[in-house]
Design a protein around this motif. Structure first.
Motif, short mmCIF file in Angstrom:
data_model
loop_
_atom_site.label_atom_id
_atom_site.label_comp_id
_atom_site.label_asym_id
_atom_site.label_seq_id
_atom_site.Cartn_x
_atom_site.Cartn_y
_atom_site.Cartn_z
N GLY A 21 -6.64 -9.17 2.61
CA GLY A 21 -6.51 -8.01 1.75
C GLY A 21 -7.66 -7.90 0.76
N ASP A 22 -7.34 -7.45 -0.44
CA ASP A 22 -8.34 -7.24 -1.48
C ASP A 22 -8.51 -8.53 -2.29
OD1 ASP A 22 -9.94 -6.46 -3.56
OD2 ASP A 22 -8.71 -4.75 -4.17
N ARG A 23 -9.63 -9.23 -2.08
CA ARG A 23 -9.88 -10.48 -2.78
C ARG A 23 -10.99 -10.33 -3.81
NH1 ARG A 23 -7.47 -14.75 -0.36
NH2 ARG A 23 -8.98 -16.23 -1.23
N THR A 24 -11.12 -9.12 -4.36
CA THR A 24 -12.21 -8.85 -5.29
C THR A 24 -11.76 -8.88 -6.75
OG1 THR A 24 -11.84 -6.44 -5.19
CG2 THR A 24 -13.36 -7.39 -3.57
N PHE A 25 -10.52 -9.26 -7.00
CA PHE A 25 -10.05 -9.32 -8.39
C PHE A 25 -10.73 -10.48 -9.13
CE2 PHE A 25 -6.60 -7.05 -6.27
CZ PHE A 25 -6.40 -5.99 -7.15
N GLU A 26 -11.17 -10.22 -10.34
CA GLU A 26 -11.81 -11.23 -11.18
C GLU A 26 -10.74 -11.86 -12.06
OE1 GLU A 26 -15.25 -9.67 -13.19
OE2 GLU A 26 -15.63 -8.24 -11.58
N TRP A 27 -10.04 -12.84 -11.52
CA TRP A 27 -8.86 -13.37 -12.21
C TRP A 27 -9.18 -14.00 -13.57
CZ3 TRP A 27 -4.76 -11.13 -10.86
CH2 TRP A 27 -4.52 -10.76 -9.53
N PRO A 28 -10.29 -14.71 -13.72
CA PRO A 28 -10.58 -15.23 -15.08
C PRO A 28 -10.68 -14.11 -16.12
CG PRO A 28 -11.91 -16.38 -13.46
CD PRO A 28 -11.26 -15.24 -12.74
N ALA A 29 -11.33 -12.99 -15.74
CA ALA A 29 -11.45 -11.87 -16.67
C ALA A 29 -10.09 -11.20 -16.90
CB ALA A 29 -12.45 -10.85 -16.14
N VAL A 30 -9.31 -11.08 -15.83
CA VAL A 30 -7.97 -10.48 -15.95
C VAL A 30 -7.11 -11.31 -16.90
CG1 VAL A 30 -5.83 -9.97 -14.72
CG2 VAL A 30 -8.03 -9.37 -13.68
N GLU A 31 -7.15 -12.64 -16.73
CA GLU A 31 -6.35 -13.52 -17.59
C GLU A 31 -6.89 -13.54 -19.02
OE1 GLU A 31 -4.73 -16.51 -14.08
OE2 GLU A 31 -6.60 -16.97 -15.12
N ALA A 32 -8.19 -13.35 -19.16
CA ALA A 32 -8.76 -13.25 -20.51
C ALA A 32 -8.22 -12.02 -21.24
CB ALA A 32 -10.29 -13.20 -20.43
N SER A 33 -7.93 -10.95 -20.50
CA SER A 33 -7.37 -9.75 -21.12
C SER A 33 -5.97 -10.00 -21.66
CB SER A 33 -7.34 -8.59 -20.12
OG SER A 33 -6.29 -8.72 -19.17
N ILE A 62 2.82 -4.56 -10.50
CA ILE A 62 1.78 -4.14 -11.43
C ILE A 62 0.48 -4.83 -11.01
CG2 ILE A 62 0.97 -4.39 -13.81
CD1 ILE A 62 3.89 -4.08 -14.69
N ARG A 63 -0.58 -4.06 -10.94
CA ARG A 63 -1.86 -4.59 -10.47
C ARG A 63 -2.93 -4.36 -11.53
NH1 ARG A 63 -1.63 -4.54 -4.67
NH2 ARG A 63 -3.88 -4.27 -4.52
N PRO A 64 -3.85 -5.30 -11.70
CA PRO A 64 -4.97 -5.05 -12.62
C PRO A 64 -5.67 -3.76 -12.26
CG PRO A 64 -4.96 -7.34 -11.89
CD PRO A 64 -3.94 -6.63 -11.06
N GLY A 65 -5.94 -2.93 -13.26
CA GLY A 65 -6.61 -1.67 -13.00
C GLY A 65 -5.68 -0.51 -12.70
N ASP A 66 -4.36 -0.70 -12.82
CA ASP A 66 -3.42 0.39 -12.59
C ASP A 66 -3.71 1.57 -13.51
OD1 ASP A 66 -1.92 -0.47 -10.47
OD2 ASP A 66 -0.22 -1.17 -11.66
N HIS A 67 -3.40 2.76 -13.03
CA HIS A 67 -3.47 4.00 -13.81
C HIS A 67 -4.86 4.24 -14.38
CE1 HIS A 67 0.88 4.61 -13.60
NE2 HIS A 67 1.01 3.32 -13.84
N GLY A 68 -5.89 3.86 -13.61
CA GLY A 68 -7.25 4.18 -13.99
C GLY A 68 -7.89 3.25 -14.99
N TYR A 69 -7.22 2.16 -15.36
CA TYR A 69 -7.80 1.19 -16.30
C TYR A 69 -8.76 0.26 -15.56
CZ TYR A 69 -4.80 2.53 -20.18
OH TYR A 69 -4.20 3.23 -21.20
N PRO A 70 -9.67 -0.43 -16.27
CA PRO A 70 -10.59 -1.36 -15.61
C PRO A 70 -9.85 -2.44 -14.83
CG PRO A 70 -11.28 -0.97 -17.88
CD PRO A 70 -9.92 -0.35 -17.74
N ARG A 71 -10.41 -2.89 -13.74
CA ARG A 71 -9.76 -3.90 -12.90
C ARG A 71 -9.73 -5.28 -13.55
NH1 ARG A 71 -9.25 -3.40 -7.26
NH2 ARG A 71 -10.30 -5.40 -6.92
#
Length: 368
Positions: A21-33, A62-71
């Motif tokens: 699938g989609d393995r382009t998520f930047e999890w360290p940055a997501v978790e930093a948010s 819920i996915r990082p970047g939902d509703h037009g927010y940064p991924r």
């Protein structure tokens, strides 16, 4: 690590191979948010494996970047829902008996249910893979801790088991509804929505629209027979802005017109679509029929779940139909009355502040 096998089993069961699938998520940055909060590993696996959609038509991740927010942003739009829940808790502690993120140990949403209610993690320890799930009923009177992670809970749901034991609710186990029967196959009880046109007149005062409408001609051109309270409103007030909701002109194809609104809703839905549980849009069979919108992107429409327009409930969506709230007990008029009620704690638009200004109506002709 509790649920890696459940994530794999779920992927195999539904035909989505792990790792493709989609393995382009930047999890360290997501978790930093989230201030450095480590997200459960099964959740990351599911998000990377499955496309957008609803499990059993009932729960959407819920996915990082939902509703037009940064991924790289995890909460995004849902941060406002947590803020709203916190405000409700300040007014009434029973609204949520748990701390709310970003408080220490505060609940964090991971999913969204069919009617817009959130599903949370309860971060009760340092190992996020051991966090249980937290759910509540539609009125937030009952909160239930479920000793399952994301993948385990979804796996039970897909297998037809019921993980929400105390809520008197069931997760449907069925195929996606036929498009022409979408609303009555969602599993939401359809009653006769309350009619509140007289209350609208009390709020706005009696007046007469500057022009009349040929409803037979409108129905012939649109192939829609409109509910009586909407017809009465247009005949008495005409199209315009009620509080902050623009009510479309049913006879116009131009700006503020029904045809223009339908076109924009269909384009927005196509941009956010891909989920077979997303609702059809008019003129598709059984499609949502839009009648209004707000400046910040909310769409209001009818769910034509019956051949009788006066039995149509209201649907509200953030715009792209990735998530929506179906209100079968509300008619056009009762929805507007509730929206204008300053005593409401919660908005009729989920996650949005309730309307707190005076009740006003401005016809489009007034602005001309």
């Amino acid at each position: 690590m509790r649920s890696s096998s459940a994530a794999g089993e779920l992927a195999d069961l539904l035909g989505y191979p792990v790792g493709e699938g989609d393995r382009t998520f930047e999890w360290p940055a997501v978790e930093a948010s989230l201030g450095g909060v480590a997200l459960p590993s099964d959740y990351k696996t599911l998000v990377e494996t499955f496309p957008r959609g609803r499990f059993q038509g009932a729960i959407r991740l819920i996915r990082p970047g939902d509703h037009g927010y940064p991924r790289t942003e995890y909460l995004g739009y849902f941060r406002s829902l947590l803020d709203h829940l916190s405000e409700m808790k300040l007014a009434d502690q029973t609204a949520c008996p748990y701390p709310i993120f970003p408080q220490p140990g505060g609940i964090i949403p991971w999913g969204e249910r069919q009617q817009g209610d959130l599903v949370f993690w309860l971060p009760n320890g340092p190992d996020s893979d051991a966090w249980p799930t937290l759910v509540h009923d539609s009125e937030r009177r009952i909160w239930q801790e479920v000793p399952l992670g994301v993948a385990d809970l979804l796996l039970q749901a897909v297998k037809g088991k019921q993980p929400f034991y105390e809520l008197d609710e069931e997760i449907p186990v069925k195929e996606a509804p036929l498009r022409e029967k979408f609303w009555d196959e969602l599993g939401v009880p359809n009653g006769v929505p309350s009619q509140s046109f007289d209350l609208l007149v009390n709020l706005l005062g009696a007046r007469r629209a500057e022009r009349s409408f040929d409803w037979a001609d409108i129905s012939e051109k649109t192939d829609v027979k409109f509910p009586a309270d909407y017809i009465n409103f247009m005949d008495q007030y005409g199209p315009g802005v009620f509080c902050d909701v623009r009510l479309c002109d049913p006879s116009s194809a131009g700006e503020h017109g029904f045809t223009d609104l339908v076109s924009r809703v269909r384009r927005a839905a196509q941009d956010g679509r891909g989920d077979r549980w997303s609702p059809p849009i008019y003129p598709d069979a059984g499609g949502l029929i839009p009648w209004g919108e707000t400046e910040d992107g909310w769409i209001c429409g009818w769910a034509p779940a019956s051949s009788r327009p006066d039995e149509w409930g209201v649907v509200v969506s953030r715009g792209n139909m990735d998530s929506y709230s179906y209100r079968p007990d509300d008619s056009f008029s009762s929805f507007l009355v509730k929206h204008a009620n300053p005593a409401r704690i919660a908005s009729v638009f989920t996650g949005r502040d309730p309307w707190s200004k005076p009740v006003v109506f401005s016809s489009f002709s007034d602005d001309a």
